[in-house]
Design a protein around this motif. Sequence first.
Motif, PDB file in Angstrom:
ATOM      1  N   LEU A 103       0.806  -1.208   0.000  1.00 33.90           N
ATOM      2  CA  LEU A 103       0.000   0.000   0.000  1.00 33.90           C
ATOM      3  C   LEU A 103       0.847   1.269   0.000  1.00 33.90           C
ATOM      4  O   LEU A 103       0.332   2.351   0.253  1.00 33.90           O
ATOM      5  CB  LEU A 103      -0.936   0.014   1.221  1.00 33.90           C
ATOM      6  N   ASN A 160      -6.501   3.052  -0.107  1.00 35.54           N
ATOM      7  CA  ASN A 160      -6.637   1.668   0.343  1.00 35.54           C
ATOM      8  C   ASN A 160      -6.023   1.462   1.722  1.00 35.54           C
ATOM      9  O   ASN A 160      -6.489   0.611   2.489  1.00 35.54           O
ATOM     10  CB  ASN A 160      -6.002   0.716  -0.679  1.00 35.54           C
ATOM     11  N   LEU A 192      -8.135  -0.145   4.766  1.00 36.45           N
ATOM     12  CA  LEU A 192      -7.716  -1.292   5.567  1.00 36.45           C
ATOM     13  C   LEU A 192      -7.722  -0.953   7.047  1.00 36.45           C
ATOM     14  O   LEU A 192      -8.184  -1.749   7.870  1.00 36.45           O
ATOM     15  CB  LEU A 192      -6.326  -1.759   5.133  1.00 36.45           C
ATOM     16  N   HIS A 221     -14.302  -5.670  -3.716  1.00 34.48           N
ATOM     17  CA  HIS A 221     -13.191  -4.742  -3.457  1.00 34.48           C
ATOM     18  C   HIS A 221     -12.567  -5.035  -2.094  1.00 34.48           C
ATOM     19  O   HIS A 221     -11.338  -5.088  -1.949  1.00 34.48           O
ATOM     20  CB  HIS A 221     -13.701  -3.301  -3.514  1.00 34.48           C
ATOM     21  N   LEU A 240      -8.700  -6.363  -1.446  1.00 35.11           N
ATOM     22  CA  LEU A 240      -7.786  -5.589  -0.600  1.00 35.11           C
ATOM     23  C   LEU A 240      -7.166  -6.477   0.471  1.00 35.11           C
ATOM     24  O   LEU A 240      -5.952  -6.442   0.704  1.00 35.11           O
ATOM     25  CB  LEU A 240      -8.548  -4.424   0.045  1.00 35.11           C
ATOM     26  N   GLU A 249      -4.650  -8.930  -1.064  1.00 33.67           N
ATOM     27  CA  GLU A 249      -3.415  -8.293  -1.518  1.00 33.67           C
ATOM     28  C   GLU A 249      -2.486  -7.948  -0.361  1.00 33.67           C
ATOM     29  O   GLU A 249      -1.282  -8.171  -0.426  1.00 33.67           O
ATOM     30  CB  GLU A 249      -3.748  -7.020  -2.293  1.00 33.67           C
TER      31      GLU A 249
END
Length: 284
Positions: free
Chosen positions: A173, A179, A183, A213, A217, A220
């Motif tokens: 990130l 993002n 998170l 989405h 997130l 990832e």
Amino acid sequence: MSSKVPVIEQCAVSERVQQGVMVEDLASYLARNRNLVFPHRHNFYHLLLFTKGGGKHTIDFEVFDIVPWQIYFMSPGQIHTWSFEGEMDGYVVNFDKGFFTTFLLRPDYIGCFSFFSGLVRDEVFTVKEAEREVIVDTFKRLQTYIRDVDFTRISLLYIFHLLEKQRDISNPLQGDMYNHTLLRNLLNLIELNYRSLRLPKDYAALLYITPNHLNALCQEVLGSSAGEVIRNRVLLEAKRLLVIKDYAISEIAYELNFNDNSYFTKFFKKGEGVTPEEFRKKHT
């Protein structure tokens, strides 16, 4: 109900506390708290940098081998213990939950640092060689000027930024504040609602994004689906309750909003590989 894992208050372990903060060399801290080897929790934030020594320490049931220049961070409520070997040295910092609240415009600002995420995987790491000298020098200055509380706050934030910057190389990130904020907000929402909200779509709705989405997130950055992140928080609380007090399994199931004991036991065994009773015997 008798407590199995006591909550340690800062006044019980810290010396020369100045308006909610203590900075001390590890050798002196251990000499004064030589009996603090049993599992315990804190009601304050705690960070420790090892510059010498070995052994193991445990945070929320995850075990780590101690190596020089390892640093760990702990938030209030986490359970930990340690077993040191050889001559230990380094630095310890304890600060109260409200230490930065009135100093910063954003009361929750320290939650932006990865090592205060509440995820154990982010809380233990090795300080890179390029940062070691300046961090040790800052700790020494903190010990000298501990009575200057604003200097202490600024110096700790400086250390936090140095440590966060050294970790950005592997941070997916990096530069993506949208993002990153998502998170952080997700983890905060899970912390507040994990007893009652168990589905990713519930959290996606609170964040005004799609479940896809949210799941992408989490995959990832955390390497887990959003559902796994939620279930892992429930599982962690179950493990804490199993060792903190003499709760009956039915009480823990009720506390965590499970419909019955058997469903809770199946959930726990699927996540941990053992039944709640077996886990309790192992850790108490």
